[in-house]
Structure formats: structure tokens, C-alpha cells
Scaffold this motif. Structure first.
Motif, short mmCIF file in Angstrom:
data_model
loop_
_atom_site.label_atom_id
_atom_site.label_comp_id
_atom_site.label_asym_id
_atom_site.label_seq_id
_atom_site.Cartn_x
_atom_site.Cartn_y
_atom_site.Cartn_z
N GLU A 174 -5.80 59.98 -88.46
CA GLU A 174 -4.92 61.06 -88.94
C GLU A 174 -3.73 60.49 -89.71
OE1 GLU A 174 -5.82 64.06 -85.14
OE2 GLU A 174 -3.92 62.97 -85.29
N LEU A 175 -3.17 59.39 -89.20
CA LEU A 175 -2.03 58.76 -89.87
C LEU A 175 -2.42 58.19 -91.22
CD1 LEU A 175 -0.53 57.05 -86.71
CD2 LEU A 175 0.74 58.62 -88.20
N ALA A 176 -3.59 57.57 -91.30
CA ALA A 176 -4.05 57.01 -92.58
C ALA A 176 -4.23 58.13 -93.60
CB ALA A 176 -5.35 56.24 -92.38
N ARG A 177 -4.83 59.24 -93.19
CA ARG A 177 -5.01 60.36 -94.12
C ARG A 177 -3.68 60.97 -94.53
NH1 ARG A 177 -9.46 60.88 -90.72
NH2 ARG A 177 -8.40 62.31 -89.30
N ALA A 178 -2.76 61.04 -93.57
CA ALA A 178 -1.44 61.60 -93.89
C ALA A 178 -0.67 60.70 -94.85
CB ALA A 178 -0.64 61.79 -92.59
N GLN A 179 -0.82 59.39 -94.71
CA GLN A 179 -0.17 58.47 -95.64
C GLN A 179 -0.76 58.64 -97.04
OE1 GLN A 179 -0.66 54.25 -94.85
NE2 GLN A 179 1.27 53.77 -95.85
N ALA A 180 -2.08 58.76 -97.12
CA ALA A 180 -2.72 58.97 -98.42
C ALA A 180 -2.27 60.28 -99.04
CB ALA A 180 -4.24 58.96 -98.25
N ALA A 181 -2.15 61.33 -98.22
CA ALA A 181 -1.68 62.62 -98.73
C ALA A 181 -0.23 62.53 -99.21
CB ALA A 181 -1.80 63.69 -97.64
N GLY A 182 0.57 61.71 -98.51
CA GLY A 182 1.95 61.49 -98.94
C GLY A 182 2.02 60.80 -100.29
N ASP A 208 -0.35 61.06 -102.55
CA ASP A 208 -0.74 62.11 -103.49
C ASP A 208 0.48 62.93 -103.91
OD1 ASP A 208 -3.42 61.38 -103.26
OD2 ASP A 208 -3.86 62.93 -101.75
N ARG A 209 1.28 63.31 -102.94
CA ARG A 209 2.46 64.14 -103.19
C ARG A 209 3.46 63.43 -104.09
NH1 ARG A 209 5.33 65.84 -97.83
NH2 ARG A 209 5.89 63.63 -97.91
N LEU A 210 3.55 62.08 -103.93
CA LEU A 210 4.45 61.30 -104.78
C LEU A 210 3.91 61.12 -106.20
CD1 LEU A 210 5.59 58.34 -102.49
CD2 LEU A 210 7.04 60.17 -103.40
N GLY A 211 2.64 61.44 -106.41
CA GLY A 211 2.03 61.24 -107.72
C GLY A 211 1.50 59.84 -107.91
N VAL A 212 1.27 59.13 -106.80
CA VAL A 212 0.71 57.77 -106.85
C VAL A 212 -0.80 57.89 -106.90
CG1 VAL A 212 0.56 55.53 -105.70
CG2 VAL A 212 2.68 56.86 -105.58
N LYS A 256 10.08 52.09 -108.28
CA LYS A 256 10.19 53.54 -108.47
C LYS A 256 10.41 54.28 -107.15
CE LYS A 256 7.80 57.43 -110.69
NZ LYS A 256 6.57 57.83 -111.45
N HIS A 257 9.61 53.97 -106.13
CA HIS A 257 9.72 54.64 -104.83
C HIS A 257 9.92 53.59 -103.75
CE1 HIS A 257 8.23 58.35 -106.65
NE2 HIS A 257 7.19 57.68 -107.14
N LEU A 283 8.84 61.41 -94.45
CA LEU A 283 8.77 61.47 -95.91
C LEU A 283 7.45 60.92 -96.43
CD1 LEU A 283 12.36 60.10 -96.66
CD2 LEU A 283 11.63 62.50 -96.71
N LEU A 284 6.92 59.92 -95.74
CA LEU A 284 5.76 59.19 -96.25
C LEU A 284 4.44 59.78 -95.78
CD1 LEU A 284 4.94 56.71 -97.93
CD2 LEU A 284 5.13 55.33 -95.87
N TYR A 285 4.44 60.46 -94.65
CA TYR A 285 3.19 60.99 -94.08
C TYR A 285 3.18 62.51 -94.20
CZ TYR A 285 2.80 56.30 -92.16
OH TYR A 285 2.72 54.95 -92.03
N ASP A 286 2.15 63.03 -94.86
CA ASP A 286 2.01 64.46 -95.07
C ASP A 286 0.79 64.96 -94.29
OD1 ASP A 286 1.70 67.04 -95.95
OD2 ASP A 286 2.07 66.59 -98.06
N PHE A 287 1.07 65.63 -93.17
CA PHE A 287 -0.01 66.12 -92.31
C PHE A 287 -0.48 67.51 -92.70
CE2 PHE A 287 2.17 62.89 -89.77
CZ PHE A 287 1.10 62.16 -89.24
#
Length: 510
Positions: free
Chosen positions: A45-53, A55-59, A129-130, A141-145
Motif C-alpha cells: 500500500e505504501l509503495a502504491r501511495a508513493q507512486a501515486a504521490g 503522479d500528483r507531482l507530475g513526475v 525541483k522537489h 505530502l509524499l504518499y497519496d492513498f
């Protein structure tokens, strides 16, 4: 049918098969909030949330995310949250100074920098940049669940990590390791060293170092438990072995020495007897140390030879059935060798004595350095820069052809240290070499010729280096000379400068 190999395969399996099992026991004394015990389901769950975070940053796909951190659950999870989701993780040595980190961030083109709280102040000036300081605040800020991450398609030839290593130039080179490299290296490590879901692995090895030699992947895929150790300390290693039921660890020879020293003062039986196995690499310790590991600790000593460029495993040395009847001293003499080629690896020694490797774990190339890549991979072999011999299929490393010093398991470019010393106004000439050291294997020694009319002390030159380089790169001793012998073409022959310090030793590495 052929499906691409991905580092995400290891966590996907752990989450599916061992979801309710504790996968990581984070360091309890993390300067930020420790994650404590993390199950494999939560890790996924944490790995997916980090990836989603990200995504949100535009990385986007293929972008680089640098992380400078001591061992932590956050660092380990980033191997999956970043590399497992289409980006490239750049694990950076936390011992480096701000200028060195800045170069790596710039050269890799990283758009995100994740920083250990202890390093927040010292790395504040690194442009990126970030930036996030790892901890409870940045977790929000970094993890988007709240969203599912984009699952970018991964080709096994895609770069998964860029690991910077000190080379024969003053600047480190970014080693591009692909998903295929890392996947096969992890499987080889698990296979050769008998890993299973019953293992408890202690992270005495820095995770940034060739991605923890692949153990964060191998042992995750098998459902083993990871115990995070933030800072290496002999007594603390023994305490964790006792309290956590540790069965497995990796480290440089200096770590072995720390454990033996701590064991001498341990109150009661040394924990882990007949249970712990330890993989050592960097340089082989003396046979007497190998024998002490077996007799005083009761641990199994194992060894690999490899480089960051080989993911790292090239050869493996582990006690074979035929050696069980041998006295401990004879067994140690066999174990001091670098080992036999790992499954799928080809090793040969060329006419000049250099060790060459061909394997599925060999790097794709150096990041944005095509000339250096072509030189290292010429003639379809990776040129290690190490000198060695092969006997009955077993490799012994006898010398180091490149201008590299390995001290306490860390690579130091002698050229980088020389460049630093040349910046001192009193230095006219300098040659930096590795000399034997009982604790660290080798230490950095500077041979210095001063400018006419100038003066400098040993302590002054060492301090000069420590102000500009990571502490482990600075010389531990300085010897002043009237001149340095050169060839007719003006070149220094460092092997001749090293000879007096290694004269009583059979091998020219320690």
C-alpha cells in the motif's frame, strides 16, 4: 510466453502470499517517526501511495528520484514505490558532502530529492525541483492513498536504478542497472545462499550500496523478515541477533571485525551460533578472521565478489560438502578466495591479468557517459579493473588495476582525493594510494611534495580534504617527499609507490 522481469515482482508476491506477515521492522530510533512493524500488505500500500504521490507531482515515467538516507523502511519501500512504478531510483551514499550530492542530482537529472532528517541542514543548498525531508510530515505530502497510481508498462531492459560509484575519474559514474539486472541478481543471491521465508535478515549493509546487494528484493519475494539497522555498531548487531532471531546478514570486512570485537566483551554465549550466516564482500578478510567467525561466533562465513556494475554478484564462495571434514584453518584458506562464478556468470582473466566478466547482471552502461560505457564493456566483456587468477574454477583477487581504494567497504577514487589536495596552495605534487589497515582493510595515504617555500602539516592537509570530501575519502596519513618517481613519459606508476607498503603480503589488496 515471455513476460518482462520487474523488481515489482518481488513485492507483488510478498503481498499476495505473505500479506499479513511483518515484512519490515523499522529502526526504532529513526530521527523522524519510525514506521515500526510493517506488514507486506502495508508495504504494498505504501509503495502504491508513493507512486501515486509522484503522479500528483507530475513526475513521469523514466524520471529520476534521488534519495539520500541511512537504512530505513522508507528507503527500502522506495525501491518499489519508485523503480517498481516506472521511475528510476537514485540511491545516494549518505556519507557524501553536499557538493558531491549536488553533482549526482544534477548529472542524473533527478527532479525529486528525498533527504534523511540528519542530513537536512547539510544538504539544504542542493538545487532540485522537489525536495522532501523523510519523516512523518513528508509522509502526508509524499504518499497519496486516495488514488491508484499509474502502472506504467515496464520493459525488463528499462533502467530501474542508477547507483553512483567512485571510478577512475574525479567524478563518480552513474551505473545503470536494469530490471533484468536486479531481478536476476536477487534470484541468484537467494539461490546461492539458501534464503527462505524462515529467514530474518539484518540490514547491516547500507541499502544504497548496490541496492543492498539485492537482498531487499530477494528476501521480500521469499517473504522473509527485514530488520532495519540504521547505524552499524558491533554490540547493537549482537543485540538485534539475539532479540530478533536474526539468521542472515551482509557486510564489509570492517563489520566482521566490529562483531568479533563486540563478541569478546559479550556477557554470556554469543547469540546466533549455528544459526547466522554472513555474506562478506569488498575485500576478503584474513584467513584468521574467517576462522574466528566460525569458531568464536559459530556463524557461517560466506563471500561474494562483485561490483556495483555487476548488480553486484559475480562469484560466490560458500563452504562445500567436501570441506566439512577439513580443519577450520584449511577451510578458511579456501573461503578467503573470491569464489566460483555465480550461475550464469562467465569469468576470465586476460593476458594482462585483468578480471573480465560476462553476465546478465552486468550494467547497461554509465548514465549519459557513452565513451566510458564503451570502454568498460569493450569486446563484449565487462572490464573490472581488478587483477586476479583462476584456479580450479575459483577466482582470487590479487591486485587492483584501477585507481580505486576500498576502505571499510567503500570505494574511494584516488584521483578525486588527489584533485582535492592539488587545490591546497602548498601542494606541488601528490599521489594517493591504498595501504594495508587491520580494521578497514585499506586506508587512504597521500604522498605529497610541497611547493618550494611553502609549508603544510599532515593534520592541515587531512582537514583540507575533510572540508571538501566525504570523511571516509580523506587521507588517514600523509607522507612528505622530495619528489615522486615518474616514467620517461611523466606518468606515476602507483603500483610501484604501493609496493613498499605491501611488500610482506602475497596479495596486493586487503
Amino acid at each position: 510466453m515471455q513476460t518482462p522481469l520487474s523488481v515489482m515482482d518481488f513485492l507483488d508476491r510478498a503481498e499476495l502470499v505473505y500479506g499479513d506477515r511483518v515484512g519490515i521492522v523499522d529502526e526504532p530510533s529513526q530521527p523522524a517517526a519510525s514506521w515500526g512493524e510493517v506488514t507486506y500488505r502495508r508495504m504494498g500500500e505504501l509503495a502504491r501511495a508513493q507512486a501515486a504521490g509522484l503522479d500528483r507531482l507530475g513526475v513521469g515515467r523514466g524520471e529520476r528520484v534521488a534519495i539520500v538516507s541511512h537504512n530505513s523502511a522508507r528507503l527500502m519501500t522506495s525501491l518499489y514505490g519508485v523503480s517498481g512504478h516506472g521511475r528510476i531510483l537514485v540511491p545516494v551514499n549518505f556519507r557524501l558532502r553536499a557538493e558531491e550530492v549536488a553533482y549526482i542530482v544534477e548529472q542524473s537529472g533527478a527532479s525529486v530529492l528525498l533527504v534523511d532528517p540528519e542530513l537536512e541542514e547539510s544538504l539544504a543548498g542542493v538545487p532540485v525541483k522537489h525536495r522532501f525531508t523523510l519523516g512523518a510530515e513528508s509522509d502526508t505530502l509524499l504518499y497519496d492513498f486516495d488514488r491508484e497510481p499509474v502502472r506504467y508498462p515496464v520493459d525488463e531492459s528499462d533502467t530501474a536504478t542508477i547507483n553512483y560509484t567512485s571510478g577512475t575519474t574525479a567524478r563518480p559514474k552513474g551505473v545503470q542497472l536494469t530490471h533484468r539486472n536486479l531481478w536476476l541478481n536477487a534470484v541468484l543471491m537467494g539461490l546461492h545462499f539458501g534464503a527462505s521465508d524462515r529467514d530474518v535478515y539484518l540490514h547491516t549493509l547500507p541499502m544504497f550500496h548496490a541496492n543492498g546487494w539485492g537482498m531487499p528484493f530477494a528476501l521480500t519475494g521469499l517473504g522473509a523478515r527485514h530488520v532495519v539497522l540504521r547505524k552499524v555498531d558491533g554490540p547493537e548487531i549482537l543485540r538485534r541477533v539475539e532479540e530478533q532471531g536474526v539468521t542472515f546478514m551482509c557486510g564489509a570486512p570492517a563489520v566482521v571485525s566490529m562483531v568479533l570485537e563486540a563478541a569478546a566483551d559479550w556477557d554470556g554465549p554469543v547469540p546466533g551460533r549455528d544459526r547466522v550466516r554472513m555474506i562478506v564482500a569488498g575485500a576478503p578478510p584474513p584467513t584468521s578472521v574467517i576462522q574466528r567467525v566460525e569458531e568464536e561466533l559459530g556463524w557461517e562465513f560466506m563471500q561474494i565478489y562483485g561490483l556495483t556494475e555487476t548488480s553486484p554478484v559475480v562469484t560466490v564462495n560458500r563452504t562445500r560438502a567436501e570441506w566439512d571434514v577439513l580443519p577450520a584453518a584449511e577451510r578458511a584458506e579456501r573461503l578467503v578466495r573470491a569464489g566460483a562464478p555465480a550461475l550464469g556468470s562467465q569469468v576470465r582473466v586476460d593476458e594482462e591479468g585483468e578480471v573480465l566478466v560476462r553476465s546478465n547482471t552486468v550494467l547497461a552502461g554509465y548514465w549519459e557517459q557513452p565513451a566510458e560505457s564503451a570502454e568498460a564493456l569493450r569486446d563484449d566483456w565487462f572490464h573490472t579493473g581488478d587483477g586476479g587468477t583462476l584456479d580450479d574454477g575459483y577466482l582470487t583477487i590479487s591486485d587492483r588495476k584501477k585507481d580505486i581504494i576500498i576502505t571499510g567497504g567503500e570505494n574511494v577514487s584516488s584521483i578525486e582525493v588527489e584533485d582535492c589536495l592539488y587545490d591546497h596552495p602548498a601542494v606541488a605534487e601528490v599521489a594517493v594510494i591504498g595501504v594495508p589497515d587491520e580494521k578497514w582493510g585499506e586506508t587512504v595515504k597521500a604522498l605529497v611534495v610541497l611547493r618550494e617555500g611553502q609549508s603544510a602539516t599532515e593534520a592541515e592537509l587531512i582537514a583540507h580534504c575533510k572540508q571538501r570530501l566525504a570523511g571516509y575519502k580523506a587521507p588517514t596519513s600523509v607522507e612528505f617527499r622530495d619528489g615522486l618517481v615518474r616514467t620517461a613519459t611523466g606518468k606515476l606508476q602507483k603500483f610501484r609507490l604501493r609496493e613498499p607498503y605491501w611488500a610482506d603480503r602475497e596479495r596486493k589488496v586487503n
